[in-house]
Design a protein around this motif. Structure first.
Motif, PDB file in Angstrom:
ATOM      1  N   TRP A   1       0.854  -1.185   0.000  1.00  0.00           N
ATOM      2  CA  TRP A   1       0.000   0.000   0.000  1.00  0.00           C
ATOM      3  C   TRP A   1       0.890   1.234   0.000  1.00  0.00           C
ATOM      4  O   TRP A   1       2.015   1.198   0.501  1.00  0.00           O
TER       5      TRP A   1
ATOM      6  N   VAL B   1       4.727   1.295   0.624  1.00  0.00           N
ATOM      7  CA  VAL B   1       5.249   0.092   1.290  1.00  0.00           C
ATOM      8  C   VAL B   1       5.306  -1.056   0.276  1.00  0.00           C
ATOM      9  O   VAL B   1       4.314  -1.377  -0.364  1.00  0.00           O
TER      10      VAL B   1
ATOM     11  N   ILE C   1      10.041   0.542   2.922  1.00  0.00           N
ATOM     12  CA  ILE C   1       9.186   1.707   3.119  1.00  0.00           C
ATOM     13  C   ILE C   1       9.869   2.881   2.447  1.00  0.00           C
ATOM     14  O   ILE C   1      10.946   3.314   2.883  1.00  0.00           O
TER      15      ILE C   1
ATOM     16  N   ALA D   1       9.983   6.315   2.274  1.00  0.00           N
ATOM     17  CA  ALA D   1       9.472   7.489   2.971  1.00  0.00           C
ATOM     18  C   ALA D   1       9.359   8.680   2.026  1.00  0.00           C
ATOM     19  O   ALA D   1       8.513   9.559   2.208  1.00  0.00           O
ATOM     20  N   SER D   2      10.226   8.735   1.038  1.00  0.00           N
ATOM     21  CA  SER D   2      10.118   9.729  -0.029  1.00  0.00           C
ATOM     22  C   SER D   2      10.861   9.139  -1.223  1.00  0.00           C
ATOM     23  O   SER D   2      11.435   8.050  -1.117  1.00  0.00           O
TER      24      SER D   2
ATOM     25  N   CYS E   1      14.373   8.503  -0.062  1.00  0.00           N
ATOM     26  CA  CYS E   1      14.665   7.823   1.207  1.00  0.00           C
ATOM     27  C   CYS E   1      13.971   6.465   1.268  1.00  0.00           C
ATOM     28  O   CYS E   1      12.757   6.376   1.090  1.00  0.00           O
TER      29      CYS E   1
ATOM     30  N   PHE F   1      13.787   2.834   3.585  1.00  0.00           N
ATOM     31  CA  PHE F   1      14.133   1.946   4.685  1.00  0.00           C
ATOM     32  C   PHE F   1      13.643   0.551   4.310  1.00  0.00           C
ATOM     33  O   PHE F   1      12.526   0.405   3.818  1.00  0.00           O
TER      34      PHE F   1
ATOM     35  N   MET G   1      19.151   1.286   4.977  1.00  0.00           N
ATOM     36  CA  MET G   1      18.632   2.613   4.706  1.00  0.00           C
ATOM     37  C   MET G   1      19.400   3.195   3.532  1.00  0.00           C
ATOM     38  O   MET G   1      20.623   3.078   3.468  1.00  0.00           O
TER      39      MET G   1
ATOM     40  N   TYR H   1      19.587   6.834   1.228  1.00  0.00           N
ATOM     41  CA  TYR H   1      19.116   8.216   1.232  1.00  0.00           C
ATOM     42  C   TYR H   1      19.931   9.038   0.239  1.00  0.00           C
ATOM     43  O   TYR H   1      21.166   8.975   0.252  1.00  0.00           O
TER      44      TYR H   1
ATOM     45  N   LEU I   1      14.897  12.685   7.136  1.00  0.00           N
ATOM     46  CA  LEU I   1      15.158  12.250   5.766  1.00  0.00           C
ATOM     47  C   LEU I   1      13.974  12.504   4.848  1.00  0.00           C
ATOM     48  O   LEU I   1      14.136  12.673   3.642  1.00  0.00           O
ATOM     49  N   ALA I   2      12.812  12.458   5.396  1.00  0.00           N
ATOM     50  CA  ALA I   2      11.588  12.676   4.634  1.00  0.00           C
ATOM     51  C   ALA I   2      10.533  13.123   5.631  1.00  0.00           C
ATOM     52  O   ALA I   2      10.734  12.987   6.846  1.00  0.00           O
ATOM     53  N   PRO I   3       9.413  13.659   5.141  1.00  0.00           N
ATOM     54  CA  PRO I   3       8.391  14.110   6.108  1.00  0.00           C
ATOM     55  C   PRO I   3       7.957  13.001   7.065  1.00  0.00           C
ATOM     56  O   PRO I   3       7.550  13.285   8.180  1.00  0.00           O
ATOM     57  N   ALA I   4       8.085  11.769   6.636  1.00  0.00           N
ATOM     58  CA  ALA I   4       7.631  10.672   7.499  1.00  0.00           C
ATOM     59  C   ALA I   4       8.775   9.811   7.999  1.00  0.00           C
ATOM     60  O   ALA I   4       8.544   8.701   8.479  1.00  0.00           O
ATOM     61  N   ALA I   5       9.992  10.268   7.873  1.00  0.00           N
ATOM     62  CA  ALA I   5      11.124   9.427   8.295  1.00  0.00           C
ATOM     63  C   ALA I   5      12.217  10.261   8.942  1.00  0.00           C
ATOM     64  O   ALA I   5      12.681  11.246   8.364  1.00  0.00           O
TER      65      ALA I   5
ATOM     66  N   LEU J   1       9.720   5.877  11.619  1.00  0.00           N
ATOM     67  CA  LEU J   1       8.991   5.945  10.358  1.00  0.00           C
ATOM     68  C   LEU J   1       7.498   6.060  10.616  1.00  0.00           C
ATOM     69  O   LEU J   1       6.942   5.270  11.385  1.00  0.00           O
TER      70      LEU J   1
ATOM     71  N   MET K   1       4.462   5.210   9.040  1.00  0.00           N
ATOM     72  CA  MET K   1       3.993   4.409   7.921  1.00  0.00           C
ATOM     73  C   MET K   1       2.633   4.894   7.428  1.00  0.00           C
ATOM     74  O   MET K   1       2.293   4.741   6.274  1.00  0.00           O
TER      75      MET K   1
END
Lengths: 259, 683
Positions: free
Chosen positions: A149, A152, A174, A176-177, A180, A182, A200, A202, B421-425, B464, B466
């Motif tokens: 989703w 992810v 994941i 994140a952007s 980035c 993970f 990770m 980045y 690193l990001a808005p959510a990380a 994170l 999620m």
């Protein structure tokens, strides 16, 4: 003879300390559980990632494991898109003229819709010890990758090798952007120790990226950075094993621009 | 006499109109307390952060005028968030409404919810307080707390021919008067008597065992801080001196940086981590300088074989603060500690750097009994050490670090970064190198252990988001101890991994899953070997917590904790199941919260630590091992706006044991009870 004995002793140490699989650089599959971090280097670890490559791609990889010249690893890989799928080729050699292990692989991956892909890889591995002859084996690897989703991603891989039990591996990423990622993965099967990993990646800037990761059993860290120069991707990194020391590595990838 | 004083103070307060408001301890602080208790085998008594939060609840921080130090002092925001907020305010001007916090990068609803009780948006002008305001705008608070254990332990029992080992009664008493105008002025007196210590007799003929007083002025022109009496000094990243609470590894994976004011008033009951004397911080433009001097007495065992005073030496320092028995009383105040130090720092918007120096002189000199594990510990009369520290922000990365050198030339270094690193990380990395012979008396650097020495390690953490309702946090820490340490008779090392998922399906419901894996080494008895040998230890702990605010009256919290311990001697495990219930009466100003817990552990190695709700400002952490039940019930009655009372009953019932505890604290029977009463009057 001295070189041969040294090699055997080193190999024994490496195996005893669960250093790492001989032909598997650590953390190399981390980019597969993502949308923006695929490359031919990671896709050769997971054939389902081949169709996600943006275009024709080729790369070479080398590492000097634990700073020992006699246990260096060299790899060359190629990814060729073909419609909804892609073909992959890889050759790898680990060791020295007295002891070496080689692998040749051919793979095909195919997209199934927007969010899922699957792939199959056939490999021929051989091992030679001077004076003791050569042994070889075939292996088949099959896997799938998909987006669970939003940002992810997850994947699963099963590897069958002659004379060895099935190995299972998988992971979750994941994103994140777009800069980035993970990811976490595992590998287990056949009574072997289950290995976990966390990575990770980045991109500090559009041309500069960083990579960090750890694995359990062995407790191993790796880190590196990558430069993007037009179609060329150059990555330099190192792994660190608490007992065996550093493993420097270099990757150079040429990636055809996405049309 | 004491009662008379209390009533007099209460009667003085009657005309005042201040109001009392209590806030529970934030979850991150609860976890820090559990970890510190596990590391030091004693519950920390420092409640300064808790007091500060409650003071902010009454005097909220004005977000449009707050500086970085004020925001940091909340203990909720990471340096990245503070930087984001200040940048936002600088670029877009003052906040129009508190709801605008949602627009600040990194401020998610959970963070905002934690901040809301302590901040406000409104008056946009920096207030200029006169001396009159300093003296009158704060709150006076009087706290009285008593606690006792009805079951008498061995130390209180006497025979026909011997006196009890403990000279005092089992009552534990704590009294604190404090005037506090947050970030401006504070003064007060703290008095404490531990259970077993005499009161108004024997060596304590002046009443309590411990007295502390302070007077603190802050932010008055160029005078940034002035401390008289008891205060704490917190410099850099804690390598040289850090006497306040500090976060270490735990549930708040990103809160790894030590930050805050250098000088802080000391108001807690602990008898070790503070200085006594005078200190001042002056600020001029971007430059800030601090100087302090302290003269106090410490507890320690003094070797009295040499009768000549100048030939005496102390064999150990004692930080427990107990003066119950003849031995403990004989060790009380036997050393004189003269301390002094200074800090000079430059603070700009993007970076800050400082230089620190610290000097201690002990009389008599400290000469520990030599043993392999302590041969690099501090011995002697004088300890001089210095350090430099820095912090800098570059785009989305915050760097910080400190490098220190003790007088024996041995270094301690810590370097870290926090990155969004990001808005959510978010990510955090910290590397520490503490030489095995690095020496400092009050260091509290980030690390696996609670000694800032003999450790190297790398910590990496990520947080994170999620999903809007799901957060995943994790860290890994790899460490080595180049020399011997407690319960490790050879150089050792290890690693620790933690993963935590926090799911909040609604504002009133939260589910936390946490797993910690640790691999290390410890001296163990292995079968058929009479001598303990250093063996590999693996341990794991799992925790599942479900919290729910059912309605305005009821709240529940369920908790399952498990621990596993494996060594060459075998495998053990432990479990705890606890249910908390909170209830607030609608008709009466009455609140009740209670817990019942069942626990079972195979051994002490699988013991479990659980934070407990107690009376306000009382740090309570249970250490559970063996098997049995534990329950407690707390009553809070808010008599009026100024006066609040608490009562607490806490009991642990062990199964299959005839005695509880060890040494002089052993109790006959299988029940251990603690009763507490507390009264807080604000005026």
């Amino acid at each position: 003879m001295k070189q041969f004995m040294l090699t055997l002793i080193c190999m024994q140490c490496i195996l005893t300390l669960y250093a790492q699989p001989l032909l598997s650089p650590l953390g190399r599959d981390a980019g597969n559980y993502s949308y923006h971090f695929h490359d031919v280097y990671s896709a050769n670890m997971h054939p389902a990632a081949l169709p996600l490559l943006p275009g024709l791609s080729a790369g070479i990889y080398s590492e000097r494991r634990f700073m020992l010249k006699d246990i260096s690893l060299y790899m060359a890989m190629l990814g060729i898109p073909a419609g909804m799928g892609a073909f992959g080729l890889m050759v790898a050699r680990f060791g020295n003229p007295l002891y070496y292990r080689q692998q040749v692989s051919g793979a095909y991956g195919h997209r199934i819709g927007h969010n899922v892909s699957t792939g199959l890889q056939f490999s021929y591995m051989s091992q030679a010890v001077q004076g003791y002859g050569t042994a070889s084996a075939l292996s088949v690897t099959g896997g799938t990758l998909g987006r669970l989703w939003q940002h992810v991603y997850a994947g699963l891989l099963i590897r069958y090798t002659q004379l060895l039990p099935l190995l299972y591996s998988g992971g979750v990423g994941i994103e994140a952007s777009k800069d980035c990622l993970f990811s976490a993965g595992f590998e287990t099967g056949g009574g072997t120790v289950t290995t976990g990993s966390v990575n990770m990646q980045y991109r500090i800037a559009s041309r500069l990226g960083l990579r960090l990761g750890i694995t359990t059993m062995p407790g191993y860290c790796h880190a590196g950075f990558a430069l993007q120069l037009h179609t060329l991707h150059i990555a330099v990194g190192t792994g660190f094993h608490p007992q065996l020391g550093f493993t420097p590595s270099t990757t150079i990838i040429w990636q055809q621009q996405e049309k | 006499m004491l009662t008379g004083c209390c009533w007099w103070l209460l009667s003085m307060a009657m005309p005042a109109t201040a109001r009392q408001q209590e806030e529970a301890l934030p979850a991150a602080m609860e976890n820090t307390l559990e970890n510190e208790t596990a590391g030091k085998e004693a519950v920390p008594e420092d409640d300064a952060d808790w007091q500060q939060l409650n003071a902010y609840a009454r005097h909220r921080i004005q977000l449009n005028t707050a500086d970085a130090a004020a925001l940091q002092s909340l203990g909720i925001l990471t340096p990245l968030l503070v930087n984001n907020f200040l940048t936002y305010r600088r670029l877009l001007g003052n906040l129009v409404s508190i709801y605008e916090l949602q627009a600040v990068p990194g401020f998610d609803p959970d963070i905002i919810r934690q901040m809301l009780p302590y901040v406000k948006v409104g008056d946009d002008l920096e207030p200029h307080y006169s001396w009159y305001d300093y003296l009158h705008k704060g709150d006076h608070t009087l706290l009285l707390r008593v606690g006792w254990q009805p079951e008498k332990s061995k130390g209180y029992l006497h025979t026909d021919s011997t006196l009890p080992h403990y000279a005092g009664n089992p009552l534990k008493a704590f009294v604190r008067y404090r005037y506090n105008f947050p970030r401006r002025a504070s003064w007060g007196v703290t008095m404490e008597k531990d259970a077993g210590e005499p009161f108004l007799k024997g060596t304590q003929r002046y009443g309590f065992d411990f007295y502390s007083a302070h007077c603190f002025i802050r932010n008055r022109g160029a005078l940034k801080a002035l401390a008289l009496g008891d205060y704490t000094v917190n410099m850099g990243q804690g390598l040289l001196n850090w006497q306040s609470q500090a976060y270490s590894k735990g549930a708040a994976v990103m809160q790894i940086k030590r930050e805050g004011e250098i000088l802080r008033p000391y108001t807690s009951a602990g008898e070790y981590y503070f200085f006594r004397g005078a200190a001042v911080t002056l600020e001029q433009g971007i430059w800030q300088t601090t100087a302090f001097v302290s003269l106090r007495r410490l507890d320690g065992h003094v070797n009295t074989t040499d009768t000549a005073a100048d030939m005496q030496t102390a064999t150990s320092l004692i930080s427990s603060g107990y003066h119950r028995s003849a031995t403990e009383m004989a060790a009380g105040g036997t050393l004189q500690q003269l301390s002094g130090g200074a800090n000079i720092r430059c603070n700009t918007r993007r970076w800050q750097a400082g230089a620190n120096v610290m000097y201690h002189r002990l009389t008599p000199a400290l000469e520990k009994t030599p043993a392999p594990y302590n041969q690099f510990d501090f011995s002697g009369q004088q300890l001089l050490s210095g350090s430099i520290d820095y912090a800098a922000a570059y785009r989305n990365i915050h760097f910080f670090g400190e490098a220190a050198l003790s007088s024996n030339g041995k270094p301690a270094i810590v370097q870290g970064l926090l990155a969004s690193l990001a808005p959510a990380a978010d990510m955090a990395i910290i590397y520490r190198y503490y030489d095995k012979a690095y020496q400092s008396l009050y260091a509290k650097g980030f690390g696996d252990g609670y000694r800032t020495a003999n450790e190297q390690g790398l910590y990496m953490a990520a947080s994170l988001k999620m999903h809007a309702r799901l957060r995943v946090d994790g860290y890994m820490d790899i460490f080595t101890f180049p020399w011997l340490k407690y319960r490790a008779s050879a150089p050792s090392g290890g690693k620790e991994y933690m993963a935590q998922a926090t799911w909040s399906p609604a504002k009133t419901r939260t589910l936390v899953l946490r797993y910690i894996f640790r691999q290390g080494s410890s001296n163990e008895v292995i079968p058929d070997n009479p001598v303990k040998v250093l063996s590999e230890i693996t341990s794991g702990s799992i925790r599942i917590i479900w919290s729910q605010q059912c309605n305005k009256q009821w709240s529940i919290r369920s908790r399952l904790s498990g621990s596993r311990y494996a060594s060459a001697a075998g495998k053990q495990q432990g479990w705890m199941l606890a249910q908390d219930v909170g209830w607030k009466c609608r008709a009466w100003p009455l609140g009740i919260n209670a817990r019942i817990a069942w626990f079972f552990t195979d051994s002490y190695d699988t013991r479990l630590y659980a934070y407990e709700s107690s009376v306000l400002y009382d740090n309570a952490v249970s250490q559970l091992y063996g098997s049995g039940w534990q329950y407690y019930i707390n009553l809070r009655w808010k008599v009026n706006k100024r006066l609040t009372c608490w009562a607490r009953l806490h009991q642990t019932i062990y199964s299959g044991v005839a005695t509880i505890g060890s040494g002089w604290d052993v109790i006959e029977g299988n029940k251990k009870t603690m009763l507490q009463c507390q009264l807080i009057h604000s005026f």
